[in-house]
Design a protein around this motif. Structure first.
Motif, PDB file in Angstrom:
ATOM      1  N   PHE A   1       0.687  -1.240   0.018  1.00  0.00           N
ATOM      2  CA  PHE A   1      -0.103  -0.081   0.146  1.00  0.00           C
ATOM      3  C   PHE A   1       0.879   1.218  -0.080  1.00  0.00           C
ATOM      4  CE2 PHE A   1      -3.039  -3.112   1.192  1.00  0.00           C
ATOM      5  CZ  PHE A   1      -4.278  -2.893   0.601  1.00  0.00           C
ATOM      6  N   GLY A   2       1.992   1.144  -0.347  1.00  0.00           N
ATOM      7  CA  GLY A   2       2.916   2.464  -0.553  1.00  0.00           C
ATOM      8  C   GLY A   2       3.536   2.881   0.709  1.00  0.00           C
ATOM      9  N   PHE A   3       3.384   2.292   1.743  1.00  0.00           N
ATOM     10  CA  PHE A   3       3.767   2.856   2.977  1.00  0.00           C
ATOM     11  C   PHE A   3       5.422   2.643   3.146  1.00  0.00           C
ATOM     12  CE2 PHE A   3      -0.651   2.147   4.582  1.00  0.00           C
ATOM     13  CZ  PHE A   3      -0.898   3.541   4.382  1.00  0.00           C
ATOM     14  N   PHE A   4       6.180   1.704   2.514  1.00  0.00           N
ATOM     15  CA  PHE A   4       7.270   1.305   2.624  1.00  0.00           C
ATOM     16  C   PHE A   4       7.767   1.020   1.106  1.00  0.00           C
ATOM     17  CE2 PHE A   4      10.636  -2.220   3.728  1.00  0.00           C
ATOM     18  CZ  PHE A   4      11.241  -1.484   4.399  1.00  0.00           C
ATOM     19  N   PRO A   5       8.971   1.271   0.688  1.00  0.00           N
ATOM     20  CA  PRO A   5       9.616   1.098  -0.535  1.00  0.00           C
ATOM     21  C   PRO A   5       9.981  -0.432  -0.736  1.00  0.00           C
ATOM     22  CG  PRO A   5      11.275   1.895   0.980  1.00  0.00           C
ATOM     23  CD  PRO A   5      10.158   1.922   1.742  1.00  0.00           C
ATOM     24  N   TRP A   6       9.555  -0.847  -2.050  1.00  0.00           N
ATOM     25  CA  TRP A   6       9.595  -2.360  -2.195  1.00  0.00           C
ATOM     26  C   TRP A   6      11.074  -2.620  -2.294  1.00  0.00           C
ATOM     27  CZ3 TRP A   6       6.532  -6.230  -2.226  1.00  0.00           C
ATOM     28  CH2 TRP A   6       5.116  -6.011  -2.428  1.00  0.00           C
ATOM     29  N   ALA A   7      12.015  -1.398  -2.732  1.00  0.00           N
ATOM     30  CA  ALA A   7      13.499  -1.867  -2.757  1.00  0.00           C
ATOM     31  C   ALA A   7      14.076  -2.295  -1.555  1.00  0.00           C
ATOM     32  CB  ALA A   7      14.125  -0.722  -3.233  1.00  0.00           C
ATOM     33  N   LYS A   8      13.348  -2.078  -0.462  1.00  0.00           N
ATOM     34  CA  LYS A   8      13.850  -2.337   0.920  1.00  0.00           C
ATOM     35  C   LYS A   8      13.548  -3.724   1.362  1.00  0.00           C
ATOM     36  CE  LYS A   8      15.081   2.143   2.552  1.00  0.00           C
ATOM     37  NZ  LYS A   8      14.981   2.991   3.603  1.00  0.00           N
ATOM     38  N   VAL A   9      12.308  -4.211   0.415  1.00  0.00           N
ATOM     39  CA  VAL A   9      11.504  -5.510   1.240  1.00  0.00           C
ATOM     40  C   VAL A   9      12.508  -6.894   1.350  1.00  0.00           C
ATOM     41  CG1 VAL A   9       9.776  -7.091   0.597  1.00  0.00           C
ATOM     42  CG2 VAL A   9       9.436  -4.933   0.435  1.00  0.00           C
ATOM     43  N   PHE A  10      13.218  -6.918   0.463  1.00  0.00           N
ATOM     44  CA  PHE A  10      14.152  -8.240   0.274  1.00  0.00           C
ATOM     45  C   PHE A  10      15.004  -8.107   1.385  1.00  0.00           C
ATOM     46  CE2 PHE A  10      18.012 -10.799  -0.632  1.00  0.00           C
ATOM     47  CZ  PHE A  10      17.267 -11.998  -0.745  1.00  0.00           C
ATOM     48  N   PRO A  11      15.836  -6.946   1.710  1.00  0.00           N
ATOM     49  CA  PRO A  11      16.792  -7.039   2.812  1.00  0.00           C
ATOM     50  C   PRO A  11      16.067  -7.209   4.031  1.00  0.00           C
ATOM     51  CG  PRO A  11      17.454  -5.387   0.974  1.00  0.00           C
ATOM     52  CD  PRO A  11      16.065  -5.900   0.772  1.00  0.00           C
ATOM     53  N   TYR A  12      14.931  -6.615   4.019  1.00  0.00           N
ATOM     54  CA  TYR A  12      14.251  -6.728   5.542  1.00  0.00           C
ATOM     55  C   TYR A  12      13.770  -8.160   5.850  1.00  0.00           C
ATOM     56  CZ  TYR A  12      13.618  -1.889   7.061  1.00  0.00           C
ATOM     57  OH  TYR A  12      14.103  -0.623   7.655  1.00  0.00           O
ATOM     58  N   LEU A  13      13.126  -8.681   4.707  1.00  0.00           N
ATOM     59  CA  LEU A  13      12.838 -10.116   4.920  1.00  0.00           C
ATOM     60  C   LEU A  13      13.827 -10.905   5.162  1.00  0.00           C
ATOM     61  CD1 LEU A  13       9.892 -10.699   2.187  1.00  0.00           C
ATOM     62  CD2 LEU A  13       9.909  -9.884   4.700  1.00  0.00           C
ATOM     63  N   ALA A  14      15.082 -10.731   4.416  1.00  0.00           N
ATOM     64  CA  ALA A  14      16.282 -11.647   4.663  1.00  0.00           C
ATOM     65  C   ALA A  14      16.661 -11.526   6.271  1.00  0.00           C
ATOM     66  CB  ALA A  14      17.471 -11.242   3.694  1.00  0.00           C
ATOM     67  N   GLY A  15      16.771 -10.077   6.678  1.00  0.00           N
ATOM     68  CA  GLY A  15      17.269 -10.070   8.107  1.00  0.00           C
ATOM     69  C   GLY A  15      16.297 -10.696   9.025  1.00  0.00           C
ATOM     70  N   GLN A  16      14.813 -10.683   8.843  1.00  0.00           N
ATOM     71  CA  GLN A  16      14.061 -11.195   9.547  1.00  0.00           C
ATOM     72  C   GLN A  16      14.183 -12.549   9.870  1.00  0.00           C
ATOM     73  OE1 GLN A  16      10.494  -9.365   7.819  1.00  0.00           O
ATOM     74  NE2 GLN A  16      11.277  -7.362   8.445  1.00  0.00           N
ATOM     75  N   PHE A  17      13.842 -13.288   8.675  1.00  0.00           N
ATOM     76  CA  PHE A  17      13.951 -14.806   8.766  1.00  0.00           C
ATOM     77  C   PHE A  17      15.486 -15.303   9.215  1.00  0.00           C
ATOM     78  CE2 PHE A  17      10.434 -14.533   6.012  1.00  0.00           C
ATOM     79  CZ  PHE A  17       9.823 -15.430   6.304  1.00  0.00           C
ATOM     80  N   LEU A  18      16.650 -14.944   8.797  1.00  0.00           N
ATOM     81  CA  LEU A  18      17.888 -15.218   9.285  1.00  0.00           C
ATOM     82  C   LEU A  18      18.045 -14.848  10.862  1.00  0.00           C
ATOM     83  CD1 LEU A  18      20.108 -14.175   6.208  1.00  0.00           C
ATOM     84  CD2 LEU A  18      19.505 -16.304   6.856  1.00  0.00           C
ATOM     85  N   GLY A  19      17.729 -13.752  11.205  1.00  0.00           N
ATOM     86  CA  GLY A  19      18.013 -13.419  12.511  1.00  0.00           C
ATOM     87  C   GLY A  19      17.154 -14.224  13.501  1.00  0.00           C
ATOM     88  N   ALA A  20      15.960 -14.618  12.899  1.00  0.00           N
ATOM     89  CA  ALA A  20      15.097 -15.442  13.890  1.00  0.00           C
ATOM     90  C   ALA A  20      15.711 -16.921  13.891  1.00  0.00           C
ATOM     91  CB  ALA A  20      13.578 -15.571  13.309  1.00  0.00           C
ATOM     92  N   PHE A  21      16.287 -17.217  12.858  1.00  0.00           N
ATOM     93  CA  PHE A  21      16.855 -18.465  12.802  1.00  0.00           C
ATOM     94  C   PHE A  21      18.176 -18.689  13.848  1.00  0.00           C
ATOM     95  CE2 PHE A  21      20.227 -21.824  11.580  1.00  0.00           C
ATOM     96  CZ  PHE A  21      19.050 -22.831  10.866  1.00  0.00           C
TER      97      PHE A  21
END
Length: 235
Positions: A75-95
């Motif tokens: 919905f345009g509140f966050f840039p798509w260019a940052k989505v992959f780095p954020y998701l990678a950090g979330q899943f790897l950090g949780a691991f």
């Protein structure tokens, strides 16, 4: 990279403390064994608070949750260019956070011989109180919607006392709505620790219950998208 590092470190702390609570509550000879549901809800809330503070310090917005990141991006509140780095950090950090729990509680996993003694996937990931997948999905969707809609009205999660408010919100949702499914509300919070329980050498390991794992993946994603959509409509 700042977004990735912040999300990685924040998620690591969040899951280390949160899954650590579950280990202390379930494993044999742990002093917190059989503690209350309210204790768990408040402790997970405090774990989130600490994770958001850490994430903000290292340059991210403290999402720590793919449902937050993806919903905002759609919905345009966050840039798509940052989505992959954020998701990678979330899943790897949780691991990594969940893996550290194994090291910390290793003697207690050895002392807990089977599921009846507390050594089960519920230490790491969520399980439903009643196994009804459609209704479990509905519960995760509603809980995540309530959680993320509050967060979206805070602005920057990392500023001032807002990380503490994030934690209070998680504790409130966990206490009120979480006893049906264990309140994943976050795909990374469930899937990465579940993977840790599956592939790392946990003593006396039981079934990782992957057939249920679609619920804490897609329920939170739908809830997060609905919350961001409502925020978009009302802005």
């Amino acid at each position: 990279m700042n977004g990735f590092i912040g999300e990685f470190l924040g998620s690591m702390i969040f899951i280390l403390l949160g899954v650590g609570v579950c280990a202390g509550q379930n494993l044999q000879k742990a002093n917190a064994r059989n503690s209350s549901w309210l204790y768990m809800a408040i402790s997970w809330g405090l774990a989130l608070t600490m994770g958001v503070y850490v994430a903000g310090t290292f340059g991210s917005q403290g999402h720590l949750n793919p449902a937050v990141t993806i919903g905002q991006a759609i919905f345009g509140f966050f840039p798509w260019a940052k989505v992959f780095p954020y998701l990678a950090g979330q899943f790897l950090g949780a691991f990594v956070g969940a893996a550290l729990v194994i090291l910390h509680y290793y003697p207690h996993f050895k002392a807990s011989k089977n599921e009846a003694e507390g050594n089960h996937v519920g230490v790491f990931a969520t399980r439903p109180a009643i196994n009804a997948p459609f209704w479990n999905f509905v519960s995760e969707t509603i809980g995540t919607f309530a959680f993320i809609f509050v967060l979206l009205n805070l602005g920057d999660f990392t500023q001032g006392l807002k990380p503490f408010i994030c934690g209070i919100t998680l504790a409130a949702v966990g206490a009120a709505l979480g006893s049906t499914t264990g309140f994943a509300l976050n795909p990374a919070r469930d899937w990465s620790p579940r993977l840790v329980y599956t592939i790392l050498p946990v003593p006396n390991r039981g079934n990782a219950e992957w057939r249920y794992a679609w619920v804490p993946m897609f329920g939170p994603l739908v809830g997060g998208i609905l919350a961001a959509g409502l925020k978009f409509i009302l802005k």
